[in-house]
Write an enzyme that holds these catalytic residues in place. Structure first.
Site, PDB file in Angstrom:
ATOM      1  N   SER A   3       0.679  -1.252   0.151  1.00  0.00           N
ATOM      2  CA  SER A   3      -0.076  -0.145   0.102  1.00  0.00           C
ATOM      3  C   SER A   3       0.829   1.400   0.017  1.00  0.00           C
ATOM      4  O   SER A   3       0.398   2.294  -0.072  1.00  0.00           O
ATOM      5  CB  SER A   3      -1.094   0.021   1.245  1.00  0.00           C
ATOM      6  OG  SER A   3      -2.048  -0.963   0.973  1.00  0.00           O
ATOM      7  N   GLU A 102      -4.637  -2.645  -6.717  1.00  0.00           N
ATOM      8  CA  GLU A 102      -4.903  -3.703  -5.445  1.00  0.00           C
ATOM      9  C   GLU A 102      -5.795  -5.078  -5.739  1.00  0.00           C
ATOM     10  O   GLU A 102      -5.383  -6.142  -5.453  1.00  0.00           O
ATOM     11  CB  GLU A 102      -5.624  -3.145  -4.405  1.00  0.00           C
ATOM     12  CG  GLU A 102      -4.726  -1.749  -3.593  1.00  0.00           C
ATOM     13  CD  GLU A 102      -3.922  -2.521  -2.620  1.00  0.00           C
ATOM     14  OE1 GLU A 102      -3.989  -3.779  -2.648  1.00  0.00           O
ATOM     15  OE2 GLU A 102      -3.063  -1.682  -1.993  1.00  0.00           O
TER      16      GLU A 102
END
Length: 233
Positions: A3, A102
């Site tokens: 992330s 993601e």
């Protein structure tokens, strides 16, 4: 990167804001079909989706809360991972590659996690460019700094052993554990304010570790404390 790449994505989005192609006030409709089962404070709050929020809120969820669903929506808004790559290339950022969103990492398996990569040095140099105003306008730089100061993830990483209230504008990242053995990445990077008002950039990436999650985070925390102590001699 995990992330941590959400910082890069946010920079690419704010570059388009600076160029007038996007606006922080513009409305973004979040469809229920875009919300899959992943780390997503937004999905937890709005499980049915089909709600309109501002681009500013999308960026806040992406960076401060590390929301995977909103990150992918932001990636789509800027034009895909290739747009983020081109933006970073244009700013002279070395040793950086982003191929997967993601959801892309979730669908493509463990090997894809290694295809979004960078180095600690690359990240520190990027943070310096960011702080020096060489990536974004002053308004966008201040805006993103403020969001990063409000990061709610990774309280047991860079910030854990710093004096309470130390301003830390940071972005965390972490993988799940492969085969209950291997942590591919446990990350934190950011800009920390010293008591004298000066700043330093720090990046700690723990990769391919067989230690526990707590131990991986403690590695980051210990290094952060050592750097802090050095600057405050």
């Amino acid at each position: 990167m995990m992330s941590v790449f959400k910082f890069h994505v946010a920079c690419a989005a704010l570059d388009l804001v600076d160029k007038g192609r996007l606006s922080l006030d513009q409305k973004v409709f979040i469809k229920k079909s875009e919300l899959y089962n992943t780390w997503s404070p937004f999905r937890k709050k709005y499980p049915e989706g089909n709600i309109e929020i501002t681009l500013s809120e999308v960026i806040d969820y992406t960076v401060a809360l590390s929301d995977n669903n909103l990150c992918d929506i932001l990636i789509d808004l800027v034009g895909g991972t290739q747009t983020v790559q081109k933006y970073m290339d244009s700013k002279g950022v070395k040793d950086f590659q982003i191929k997967h969103s993601e959801r892309g990492m979730a669908l493509n398996g463990w090997d894809s996690l290694y295809e979004n990569y960078t180095t600690t040095n690359s990240t520190v140099q990027l943070l310096k460019k960011f702080y020096d105003g060489k990536l974004l306008s002053k308004k966008s730089t201040d805006y993103l700094m403020n969001i990063m100061l409000g990061t709610q993830t990774g309280t047991n990483k860079l910030v854990e052993q710093l004096p309470k209230g130390t301003p830390t504008a940071h972005k965390t990242g972490s993988s799940s554990i492969k085969d209950n053995i291997l942590t591919i990445a446990e990350n934190d990077m950011g800009i920390i304010t010293l008591p004298n008002g000066k700043h330093y950039a720090i990046t700690v990436y723990v990769s391919n570790s067989k230690e526990s999650e707590a131990e991986n985070c403690k590695i980051i925390s210990n290094i952060s404390k050592a750097v802090w102590d050095n600057f405050n001699k």
